[in-house]
Scaffold this motif. Sequence first.
Motif, PDB file in Angstrom:
ATOM      1  N   GLN A  82       0.821  -1.218   0.000  1.00 30.73           N
ATOM      2  CA  GLN A  82       0.000   0.000   0.000  1.00 30.73           C
ATOM      3  C   GLN A  82       0.854   1.267   0.000  1.00 30.73           C
ATOM      4  O   GLN A  82       0.342   2.354  -0.218  1.00 30.73           O
ATOM      5  CB  GLN A  82      -0.908   0.030   1.236  1.00 30.73           C
ATOM      6  CG  GLN A  82      -2.044  -0.945   1.198  1.00 30.73           C
ATOM      7  CD  GLN A  82      -2.942  -0.731   2.406  1.00 30.73           C
ATOM      8  OE1 GLN A  82      -2.487  -0.818   3.542  1.00 30.73           O
ATOM      9  NE2 GLN A  82      -4.206  -0.434   2.150  1.00 30.73           N
ATOM     10  N   ASN A  83       2.150   1.128   0.259  1.00 23.37           N
ATOM     11  CA  ASN A  83       3.046   2.275   0.357  1.00 23.37           C
ATOM     12  C   ASN A  83       3.298   2.875  -1.028  1.00 23.37           C
ATOM     13  O   ASN A  83       3.502   2.154  -1.996  1.00 23.37           O
ATOM     14  CB  ASN A  83       4.369   1.866   0.995  1.00 23.37           C
ATOM     15  CG  ASN A  83       4.162   1.255   2.367  1.00 23.37           C
ATOM     16  OD1 ASN A  83       3.265   1.657   3.096  1.00 23.37           O
ATOM     17  ND2 ASN A  83       4.991   0.284   2.706  1.00 23.37           N
ATOM     18  N   VAL A 136       3.736   7.992   1.187  1.00 28.39           N
ATOM     19  CA  VAL A 136       2.703   7.619   2.146  1.00 28.39           C
ATOM     20  C   VAL A 136       2.993   6.174   2.521  1.00 28.39           C
ATOM     21  O   VAL A 136       3.015   5.284   1.656  1.00 28.39           O
ATOM     22  CB  VAL A 136       1.285   7.742   1.543  1.00 28.39           C
ATOM     23  CG1 VAL A 136       0.237   7.278   2.549  1.00 28.39           C
ATOM     24  CG2 VAL A 136       1.015   9.165   1.087  1.00 28.39           C
ATOM     25  N   TYR A 189       2.014   2.941   5.095  1.00 27.07           N
ATOM     26  CA  TYR A 189       0.972   2.368   5.943  1.00 27.07           C
ATOM     27  C   TYR A 189       1.612   1.374   6.901  1.00 27.07           C
ATOM     28  O   TYR A 189       2.402   0.526   6.486  1.00 27.07           O
ATOM     29  CB  TYR A 189      -0.072   1.640   5.094  1.00 27.07           C
ATOM     30  CG  TYR A 189      -0.911   2.585   4.276  1.00 27.07           C
ATOM     31  CD1 TYR A 189      -2.106   3.073   4.780  1.00 27.07           C
ATOM     32  CD2 TYR A 189      -0.507   2.999   3.012  1.00 27.07           C
ATOM     33  CE1 TYR A 189      -2.883   3.951   4.032  1.00 27.07           C
ATOM     34  CE2 TYR A 189      -1.275   3.882   2.267  1.00 27.07           C
ATOM     35  CZ  TYR A 189      -2.453   4.348   2.780  1.00 27.07           C
ATOM     36  OH  TYR A 189      -3.216   5.220   2.054  1.00 27.07           O
ATOM     37  N   SER A 241       1.977  -1.871   9.300  1.00 27.72           N
ATOM     38  CA  SER A 241       1.465  -3.240   9.190  1.00 27.72           C
ATOM     39  C   SER A 241       0.312  -3.414  10.151  1.00 27.72           C
ATOM     40  O   SER A 241       0.331  -2.894  11.268  1.00 27.72           O
ATOM     41  CB  SER A 241       2.557  -4.255   9.545  1.00 27.72           C
ATOM     42  OG  SER A 241       3.629  -4.135   8.659  1.00 27.72           O
ATOM     43  N   LYS A 242      -0.700  -4.116   9.729  1.00 31.95           N
ATOM     44  CA  LYS A 242      -1.834  -4.389  10.599  1.00 31.95           C
ATOM     45  C   LYS A 242      -1.421  -5.466  11.588  1.00 31.95           C
ATOM     46  O   LYS A 242      -0.917  -6.512  11.212  1.00 31.95           O
ATOM     47  CB  LYS A 242      -3.027  -4.857   9.778  1.00 31.95           C
ATOM     48  CG  LYS A 242      -3.444  -3.859   8.735  1.00 31.95           C
ATOM     49  CD  LYS A 242      -4.898  -3.611   8.829  1.00 31.95           C
ATOM     50  CE  LYS A 242      -5.294  -2.737   7.669  1.00 31.95           C
ATOM     51  NZ  LYS A 242      -5.822  -1.509   7.985  1.00 31.95           N
TER      52      LYS A 242
END
Length: 184
Positions: free
Chosen positions: A137-138, A172, A174, A176-177
């Motif tokens: 997603q980066n 941008v 994100y 890690s979940k």
Amino acid sequence: MKALVLPTALPIAMIATLLAAAPAAAQLSPKSDGPIDIAADVAEVAQSACSSTWRGNAEALQGDARLRADVIRAFFEAKPKKPGGASNDCGDLTRLEAEGSVYYVTPDRRVRSDAATYEAKTETIVMTGDVVAVQGQNVLRGSRMVINAETGEGRMVGTAAGPNQTGRPRAVFYPSKKTQSPSK
């Protein structure tokens, strides 16, 4: 300089005899030392210049890496003429140049730009213009990115420096979940 124009419908063996295979050292893919396979709608070969131009949906593949563009030019090492020889012999791939809608894709990264140059000797890809790199997603944006094809490491620069200036590299990222453990 005369150019030989070949439709891609010609047998691969014929094109292979006109062009030298890429050396094991040439790496578009950090995980492959195999040959670089180039295809396009039209191939123009200039044997005397040890170069070829691939136009229309041009694509260079090696292992799991792909370089796509409107036009890809391949340059090969010129070998010394043989005594009494009328034509140049060409050797290893030295450089690829790509222009127009350039995409460099590996399993974990996608980079888009206006133009790119791959140098086999240094195993670097320099992408210029409106450069956008995506990994997961980066997203990273800038005007010039240098990628080491062997290690996968890169460096992005912009057209400006200093606070509040447009044209600086921008990203941008994100996090890690994190998965939560079920409560007991």
